[in-house]
Scaffold this active site. Structure first.
Site, mmCIF file in Angstrom:
data_model
loop_
_atom_site.group_PDB
_atom_site.id
_atom_site.type_symbol
_atom_site.label_atom_id
_atom_site.label_comp_id
_atom_site.label_asym_id
_atom_site.label_seq_id
_atom_site.Cartn_x
_atom_site.Cartn_y
_atom_site.Cartn_z
ATOM 1 N N ASP A 30 0.883 -1.165 0.000
ATOM 2 C CA ASP A 30 0.000 0.000 0.000
ATOM 3 C C ASP A 30 0.919 1.213 0.000
ATOM 4 O O ASP A 30 1.471 1.580 1.032
ATOM 5 C CB ASP A 30 -0.892 -0.038 1.245
ATOM 6 C CG ASP A 30 -1.670 1.261 1.451
ATOM 7 O OD1 ASP A 30 -1.678 2.109 0.544
ATOM 8 O OD2 ASP A 30 -2.275 1.412 2.537
ATOM 9 N N GLU A 65 -7.139 0.631 -4.376
ATOM 10 C CA GLU A 65 -7.141 0.538 -2.915
ATOM 11 C C GLU A 65 -8.476 0.002 -2.374
ATOM 12 O O GLU A 65 -8.472 -0.896 -1.529
ATOM 13 C CB GLU A 65 -6.787 1.895 -2.295
ATOM 14 C CG GLU A 65 -5.309 2.230 -2.484
ATOM 15 C CD GLU A 65 -4.991 3.712 -2.377
ATOM 16 O OE1 GLU A 65 -5.883 4.481 -1.972
ATOM 17 O OE2 GLU A 65 -3.857 4.102 -2.697
ATOM 18 N N ASP A 95 -12.692 5.779 2.998
ATOM 19 C CA ASP A 95 -11.267 5.794 3.347
ATOM 20 C C ASP A 95 -10.859 7.197 3.813
ATOM 21 O O ASP A 95 -10.673 8.098 2.995
ATOM 22 C CB ASP A 95 -10.463 5.359 2.106
ATOM 23 C CG ASP A 95 -8.958 5.348 2.349
ATOM 24 O OD1 ASP A 95 -8.500 5.850 3.401
ATOM 25 O OD2 ASP A 95 -8.230 4.836 1.478
ATOM 26 N N LYS A 110 3.111 10.926 -3.984
ATOM 27 C CA LYS A 110 1.924 10.356 -4.617
ATOM 28 C C LYS A 110 1.039 11.435 -5.239
ATOM 29 O O LYS A 110 0.276 11.168 -6.156
ATOM 30 C CB LYS A 110 1.135 9.584 -3.556
ATOM 31 C CG LYS A 110 0.126 8.602 -4.110
ATOM 32 C CD LYS A 110 -0.485 7.811 -2.975
ATOM 33 C CE LYS A 110 -1.550 6.864 -3.441
ATOM 34 N NZ LYS A 110 -2.096 6.104 -2.295
#
Lengths: 160, 633
Positions: free
Chosen positions: B8, B169, B191, B70
């Site tokens: 992850d 994800e 999330d 990211k």
């Protein structure tokens, strides 16, 4: 060595096959049981380990350091207190230090040493003519080892 | 053989997990942590630091410490102008409008920086496993476009990894809960991480996931909640002490840490105290911060942050053209979903559905990626997948309670034996009622089967020993055997399909047990107290009989009174538990007193195996446990 004719396979092939089949089945069952046992064991160990870690030395020592930090911050003010009070407080402080050192908790020496992110956490930089650039100028919060391992990095300011 | 890992690769932190046997395990890195900060630093001495170490030197070297990579990977320079404003390092345009970081005069692509993090995670995993790690499954947000996915894949290649697959994800989170086995369900994944909020709606069918919609807020997360608490405490302190702690860097750092700690505590308790002695000082001397914070206050301070989650959830549902009634499963991801207010909001928005949250929300994505890696590398196929008993198995014992032999979620095959005894004098048969379920009382559980073991030698109650064995094989076929240890007589029953309940049925039974747990516990306690009182009365009565005239008449009268009182209380339903406890304790003392009375015929009458001198319910009585069968017939 037995003569060929006594070999049960040639004598009673069906019975032998059945016997082997049953054997394989039994062995396979045992194998599965062993795997299941291990799986259950692993689950238990994991639970135990999690519990042990939660109540483990490391966590207790870390929370004790919080108390010790309080003392470190209070120390400069002890002189303002009546001598007898200051002495008493210092005795408690020493007691706590002894207790930690008995558990192999030792403070890191940082001031004047080169900055090393493996044991130091930089929280700022300062000018200094006492120490060369890239070394630790002063400590904001002391760092400690537990045995050979880092328990908590020292918070430091580094010479620009 | 080299292992495949699941990674992850997060904005703030990354997690790597691996299959160990049939179970995913999160890798602990060399600093002893399960989370690795997604930070890479290039020091002045030319060293490259990753993770916690890079983070510790960030303030000294901000222009050469890259975090949040990211937010840049696979994007064009022209697209990331807003992001550039938030970071202290230099972001410059590369060829074809690509993004480049300028570090010590050298240009690096976001792929190269991500590769350094991936390599470090793979190395940590290899160290943890003691094996080489070559293959990986890497996760990306569901909204990542082709360019961002390709760039992430390239980062893996640069790191020397064979990227088996890039997965979403939310899909990884669903895999961690085994939802790939569902047929035609709609899943909402919520999330809320440290700095980003994503909501996704997935469809699953035939093991294939399809993302129907995504929404979110790229700058909302746990850090915002911490900041509210910091501001609240700083302002209270300013009001009472006249000093703004936010202006003192060191004080602010202590305050921020304390705020995060308080936030975490408030997910468990409704009130916590923040204590920061010697936080600052003025001419009058040192100042301390001591502040009580209730969950209600915290929720009031952060209510608007929680509300900011509403829009994206509604948007995602509208885009997927679903209503709250269409959502079958809800999954919580990210540490911030531990906050009760966030969970309440998710329930409110999904029609009161109970969200999946048994897997650590910080690790659930990596865990799902590891499962996928295991499947793709054939590892999961290679191991024997062992089933578990979905519900507890046991039998009915005295007073209608269920005594469990095999607990729910035990990996099978499994075998367990316990020894039971009779409940009445001269009982010659026992009925074994095999039960499945989580309720305390036998009648509330499923009855799987019945059988009777006959031919027990007549004996006082508690004397005969019947060993009951539950044996579940790998296919969930249960064999229950009862054997009278006295005569060796045996009786058994085989029941198939103990694992083939539908998930709904299992869920219903487990939920039922949870809902009734208090009431069941109370009823079970009543029965147990009654059993104990009855057994004690029986023992005292038996002892009185054995001793005959040796017992002084006043003591005998008192004992008889106690026995008759106990029996009359036992006739009431429900019995008076407090009164029974008192009577049991009185009877126990009486039994002790009687035990010390010398018995002239003790060895003759007791025959040596004297259970009569044993206080009832003393668990120490070898392996004969306290529960007893009902009388047969």
């Amino acid at each position: 060595m037995q003569p060929q004719t006594n070999n049960p396979t040639t004598l009673e092939p069906d019975a032998e096959r059945e016997r082997l089949k049953a054997d394989v089945q039994r062995e396979h069952d045992m194998y599965l049981r062993a795997l299941a046992d291990f799986e259950n064991y692993r689950r238990r160990v994991e639970r135990d380990r999690a519990k042990a870690a939660a109540t483990g030395t490391r966590d207790i020592m870390l929370s004790l350091l919080d108390v010790l930090d309080g003392f470190d911050r209070a120390l400069p003010y002890f002189s303002a207190a009546p001598a007898s009070v200051a002495e008493g407080a210092q005795a408690i402080h020493r007691r706590l230090l002894d207790l930690l050192s008995a558990q192999a908790v030792t403070p890191l020496e940082t001031v004047g040493t080169p900055f090393d992110p493996a044991i130091h956490e930089a929280i700022g930089s300062v000018e200094s003519d006492k120490y060369p650039s890239g070394t630790v100028a002063d400590e904001v919060q002391r760092g400690y080892r537990l045995g050979d391992e880092l328990l908590r990095p020292a918070r430091v300011r580094v010479v620009t | 053989m080299a292992k495949a890992v699941g990674i992850d690769l997060g904005t703030t932190n990354s997690v790597v997990a691996v299959m160990e046997g049939s179970t995913p395990a999160v890798v602990v890195n060399s600093e002893g942590s399960r989370l690795t900060p997604s930070v890479v630093a290039f020091t002045k001495t030319g060293e490259r630091l990753v993770g916690q170490l890079a983070k510790r030197q960030a303030v000294l070297n901000p222009e050469n410490t890259i975090y949040s990579v990211k937010r840049f990977i696979g994007r064009r320079f022209s697209e990331v102008q807003e992001e550039i404003k938030n970071v202290p390092y230099r972001v410059v345009p590369g060829p074809n409008d690509a993004v480049r970081f300028l570090i010590n005069g050298k240009e690096y692509s976001p792929e190269e920086i991500s590769a350094i993090i991936l390599r470090r995670l793979a190395d940590d995993a290899a160290k943890y496993l003691g094996e080489k790690v070559n293959d990986a499954v890497v996760t990306v947000p569901a909204y990542f476009n082709d360019a961002q996915r390709q760039a992430t894949k390239d980062a893996g290649k640069i790191a020397g990894l064979n990227v088996l697959r890039i997965i979403n994800e939310p899909t990884a989170a669903a895999l961690a809960y085994g939802l790939d086995k569902k047929k035609d369900e709609t899943i909402l994944v919520f999330d809320l991480g440290g700095g980003t909020f994503d909501v996704s709606i997935l469809d699953v069918g035939d093991g294939v996931f399809e993302v129907r919609s995504t929404s979110g807020d790229t700058h909302l997360g746990g850090d915002d909640f911490d900041k509210r608490l910091v501001d609240h405490m700083a302002e209270e302190f300013l009001r009472s002490q006249g000093i703004d702690l936010r202006k003192d860097r060191q004080a602010l750092q202590r305050l921020t840490e304390a705020a995060e700690k308080a936030k975490i505590e408030l997910s468990q308790t409704v009130e916590t105290t923040v204590s920061l002695p010697f936080i600052t000082a003025d001419a009058s001397g040192p100042k301390h911060l001591e502040m009580k914070i209730t969950r209600a206050k915290f929720e009031q301070l952060t209510a608007d942050l929680v509300e900011r989650c509403v829009g994206p959830v509604k948007q995602a549902m509208a885009d997927a053209k679903v209503t709250e009634n269409d959502i079958d499963e809800v999954i919580l991801v990210g540490g911030s979903t531990r906050m009760p207010a966030v969970q309440a909001l998710v329930r409110r928005l999904t029609g009161g559905k109970e969200p999946n949250q048994s897997v650590n929300p910080d690790e659930v994505v990596a865990v799902g990626a590891a499962i996928q890696a295991g499947v793709l590398s054939g590892e999961v196929k290679g191991v024997v997948l062992l089933d578990v008993t979905p519900l507890s198995l046991g039998l009915e014992t005295l007073g209608g309670v269920m005594t469990r032999l095999i607990d729910r979620n035990t990996t099978i095959p499994a075998r367990k034996s316990e020894t039971f005894s009779t409940a009445e004098d001269n009982q010659t048969a026992v009925d074994i009622k095999v039960l499945q379920g989580e309720r305390e009382l036998a009648r509330e559980n499923r009855t799987l089967g019945n059988f009777r073991l006959e031919g027990i030698q007549p004996a006082p109650r508690g004397g005969p020993q019947v060993e009951v064995t539950f044996d579940t094989d790998a296919n969930g076929i249960l064999t229950v055997t009862a054997q009278d240890k006295g005569t060796g007589k045996e009786q058994k029953i085989t029941i198939s399909g103990t694992t083939q309940l539908s998930k709904d049925e299992i869920d219903r039974m487990v939920k039922d047990a949870e809902a009734h747990s208090d009431e069941d516990k109370r009823r079970r306690e009543e029965i147990e107290v009654a059993n104990q009182a009855d057994s004690m009365a029986y023992q005292v009565e038996r002892r009185l009989r054995e001793l005959g005239d040796q017992v002084p008449s006043n003591e005998k009268a008192r004992a008889e009174q106690l026995i008759s009182d106990t029996r009359s209380v036992l006739k009431n339903t429900p019995p008076d538990v407090a009164r029974l406890r008192q009577l049991t304790s009185d009877l126990q003392q009486m039994a002790h007193a009687l035990a010390s009375t010398p018995s002239q015929s003790a060895s003759a009458a007791g025959g040596g195996n004297a259970p009569e001198s044993k206080p009832a319910g003393s668990a120490g009585s070898d392996d004969v446990i306290d529960a007893e069968f009902r009388r047969a017939g």
